[in-house]
Design an enzyme around this catalytic site. Structure first.
Site, PDB file in Angstrom:
ATOM      1  N   ASN A  11       0.871  -1.175   0.000  1.00 28.38           N
ATOM      2  CA  ASN A  11       0.000   0.000   0.000  1.00 28.38           C
ATOM      3  C   ASN A  11       0.904   1.220   0.000  1.00 28.38           C
ATOM      4  O   ASN A  11       1.514   1.531   1.016  1.00 28.38           O
ATOM      5  CB  ASN A  11      -0.899  -0.036   1.253  1.00 28.38           C
ATOM      6  CG  ASN A  11      -1.721   1.235   1.391  1.00 28.38           C
ATOM      7  OD1 ASN A  11      -1.737   2.076   0.497  1.00 28.38           O
ATOM      8  ND2 ASN A  11      -2.410   1.366   2.522  1.00 28.38           N
ATOM      9  N   LYS A  13       0.102   4.224  -0.162  1.00 35.00           N
ATOM     10  CA  LYS A  13      -0.529   5.386   0.485  1.00 35.00           C
ATOM     11  C   LYS A  13      -0.320   6.631  -0.389  1.00 35.00           C
ATOM     12  O   LYS A  13      -0.250   6.507  -1.617  1.00 35.00           O
ATOM     13  CB  LYS A  13       0.012   5.563   1.909  1.00 35.00           C
ATOM     14  CG  LYS A  13      -0.149   4.271   2.740  1.00 35.00           C
ATOM     15  CD  LYS A  13       0.048   4.441   4.211  1.00 35.00           C
ATOM     16  CE  LYS A  13      -0.169   3.093   4.899  1.00 35.00           C
ATOM     17  NZ  LYS A  13      -0.071   3.184   6.357  1.00 35.00           N
ATOM     18  N   HIS A 102      -9.554   0.902   4.859  1.00 32.76           N
ATOM     19  CA  HIS A 102      -8.275   1.096   5.562  1.00 32.76           C
ATOM     20  C   HIS A 102      -8.514   1.997   6.773  1.00 32.76           C
ATOM     21  O   HIS A 102      -9.329   2.916   6.720  1.00 32.76           O
ATOM     22  CB  HIS A 102      -7.241   1.724   4.618  1.00 32.76           C
ATOM     23  CG  HIS A 102      -5.861   1.706   5.196  1.00 32.76           C
ATOM     24  ND1 HIS A 102      -5.452   2.625   6.130  1.00 32.76           N
ATOM     25  CD2 HIS A 102      -4.827   0.859   5.018  1.00 32.76           C
ATOM     26  CE1 HIS A 102      -4.200   2.344   6.491  1.00 32.76           C
ATOM     27  NE2 HIS A 102      -3.801   1.259   5.824  1.00 32.76           N
ATOM     28  N   GLU A 104      -6.935   4.383   7.950  1.00 31.62           N
ATOM     29  CA  GLU A 104      -6.736   5.822   7.717  1.00 31.62           C
ATOM     30  C   GLU A 104      -7.985   6.431   7.093  1.00 31.62           C
ATOM     31  O   GLU A 104      -8.350   7.570   7.391  1.00 31.62           O
ATOM     32  CB  GLU A 104      -5.482   6.042   6.847  1.00 31.62           C
ATOM     33  CG  GLU A 104      -4.212   5.803   7.659  1.00 31.62           C
ATOM     34  CD  GLU A 104      -3.020   5.310   6.869  1.00 31.62           C
ATOM     35  OE1 GLU A 104      -3.007   5.428   5.632  1.00 31.62           O
ATOM     36  OE2 GLU A 104      -2.073   4.801   7.522  1.00 31.62           O
ATOM     37  N   GLU A 174      -5.127  -5.181  10.394  1.00 31.79           N
ATOM     38  CA  GLU A 174      -4.129  -4.135  10.606  1.00 31.79           C
ATOM     39  C   GLU A 174      -4.423  -3.418  11.923  1.00 31.79           C
ATOM     40  O   GLU A 174      -5.243  -2.483  11.952  1.00 31.79           O
ATOM     41  CB  GLU A 174      -4.173  -3.115   9.464  1.00 31.79           C
ATOM     42  CG  GLU A 174      -3.893  -3.704   8.094  1.00 31.79           C
ATOM     43  CD  GLU A 174      -3.347  -2.667   7.125  1.00 31.79           C
ATOM     44  OE1 GLU A 174      -2.317  -2.938   6.522  1.00 31.79           O
ATOM     45  OE2 GLU A 174      -3.941  -1.575   7.004  1.00 31.79           O
ATOM     46  N   GLY A 180       2.615   2.218  10.779  1.00 32.50           N
ATOM     47  CA  GLY A 180       3.525   3.353  10.651  1.00 32.50           C
ATOM     48  C   GLY A 180       4.236   3.705  11.946  1.00 32.50           C
ATOM     49  O   GLY A 180       4.866   4.750  12.051  1.00 32.50           O
ATOM     50  N   SER A 219       3.617  -2.246  10.192  1.00 32.13           N
ATOM     51  CA  SER A 219       5.081  -2.290  10.372  1.00 32.13           C
ATOM     52  C   SER A 219       5.710  -3.619   9.947  1.00 32.13           C
ATOM     53  O   SER A 219       6.681  -4.070  10.559  1.00 32.13           O
ATOM     54  CB  SER A 219       5.457  -1.939  11.815  1.00 32.13           C
ATOM     55  OG  SER A 219       5.030  -0.617  12.125  1.00 32.13           O
ATOM     56  N   GLY A 240       2.964  -1.185   4.236  1.00 32.09           N
ATOM     57  CA  GLY A 240       2.975   0.245   3.941  1.00 32.09           C
ATOM     58  C   GLY A 240       4.386   0.718   3.639  1.00 32.09           C
ATOM     59  O   GLY A 240       4.917   0.507   2.544  1.00 32.09           O
TER      60      GLY A 240
HETATM   61  P1  13P Z   1       3.092   0.324   7.647  1.00 30.81           P
HETATM   62  O1  13P Z   1       3.617  -0.940   7.032  1.00 30.81           O
HETATM   63  O2  13P Z   1       3.806   1.560   7.168  1.00 30.81           O
HETATM   64  O3  13P Z   1       2.988   0.219   9.137  1.00 30.81           O
HETATM   65  O4  13P Z   1       1.577   0.506   7.109  1.00 30.81           O
HETATM   66  C1  13P Z   1       0.715  -0.571   7.168  1.00 30.81           C
HETATM   67  C2  13P Z   1      -0.507  -0.242   6.397  1.00 30.81           C
HETATM   68  O5  13P Z   1      -1.277   0.612   6.778  1.00 30.81           O
HETATM   69  C3  13P Z   1      -0.747  -0.962   5.150  1.00 30.81           C
HETATM   70  O6  13P Z   1      -2.032  -0.741   4.656  1.00 30.81           O
END
Ligand code: 13P
Length: 258
Positions: A11, A13, A102, A104, A174, A180, A219, A240
């Site tokens: 992803n 983002k 997601h 976010e 997740e 993140g 992560s 991510g």
């Molecule tokens: P990270 O791998 O940066 O923690 O993000 C995970 C994520 O939100 C994937 O959709």
């Protein structure tokens, strides 16, 4: 060991540019090619921002890496929905998959369970494979409500789309506190929730529950992927930050291939 085919999905983002994406794709192509036949056992996917989908799909060409979007409109077809992108449009620019719900989008853009369920249905109706994201916040985990939150998020899709629809997509667990933050769920913590999700779905349909792929996200990196993917109910990862570095992403794919 189970018979589910692992998937490693990136992803991206809201990161990238034409130049950065081209370099990343080049790195992915080279890195994955160097893994050789090992990658045949793993589905790979990248999800760039909307505006780069067509270009990235073109650059990936016959590499075997699929392309997905990070979101779609809950409405299908065409219409007066300023700023929205329909599933058919995503298909036309080369997407096979789409991320829905997601955390976010849930936290920052007000997507609730009902809207996420409608988006899940829109993805299926337009021939896309949805990846449904679920997961609890740190507060919810500390309050002991992880299972309740994840159950509510899964149940909303079952209620709106039916359990058979879940069998046509994937789920990504997740935990919000691991996204993140560099703070990964331990393999045991991930396994616990993945098994819970599978069990919840098994209450409706054991066959779908057994074949559904549940990815872990939060992560994931080259250094922890192998132990996470070794858990019996973890079928790969939604990555991510580490998906923006070709070498890391390729190493994560390699970890899923063992
Ligand atoms: P990270 O791998 O940066 O923690 O993000 C995970 C994520 O939100 C994937 O959709």
């Amino acid at each position: 060991m189970n018979t589910r085919r692992p998937m490693v999905a990136g992803n991206w983002k809201m990161y990238g540019s034409h130049a950065a994406n081209a370099a990343l794709v080049e790195g992915l192509r080279e890195g994955l090619a160097s893994l050789g036949a090992a990658t045949d056992a793993v589905d790979t996917l990248v999800c760039p921002p909307f505006v780069y989908l067509a270009a990235v799909a073109g650059q990936l060409g016959d590499s075997g890496v699929a392309v997905g979007a990070q979101n779609l409109c809950a409405e299908t077809g065409q219409g007066a929905y300023t700023g929205e992108i329909a599933g058919q449009m995503l298909r036309e620019v080369g997407c096979s998959h789409v991320i829905v719900g997601h955390s976010e989008r849930r936290a920052l853009y007000g997507e609730n369970d009902e809207l996420v369920a409608r988006k899940y249905a829109a993805a299926l109706a337009t021939g896309l494979t949805p990846i449904l994201c679920v997961g609890e916040t740190l507060q919810e985990r500390d309050a002991g409500s992880t299972s309740a939150v994840v159950a509510r998020q899964v149940d909303a899709v079952i209620a709106h789309c039916g359990v058979a629809a879940l069998g046509r997509g994937l789920i990504a667990y997740e935990p919000v506190w691991a996204i993140g933050t560099g703070r990964t769920a331990t393999p045991t913590q991930a396994q616990e929730v993945h098994a819970f999700i599978r069990g919840r779905i098994a209450e409706h349909d054991a066959i779908i529950a057994g074949s559904l792929r549940v990815l872990y996200g939060g992560s994931v990196k080259a250094g922890n992927a192998r132990e996470l993917f070794a858990m019996p109910d973890v079928d790969g990862g939604l990555v991510g930050g580490a998906s923006l570095k070709a070498e890391e992403f390729v190493a994560i794919v390699a970890a899923a291939a063992v």
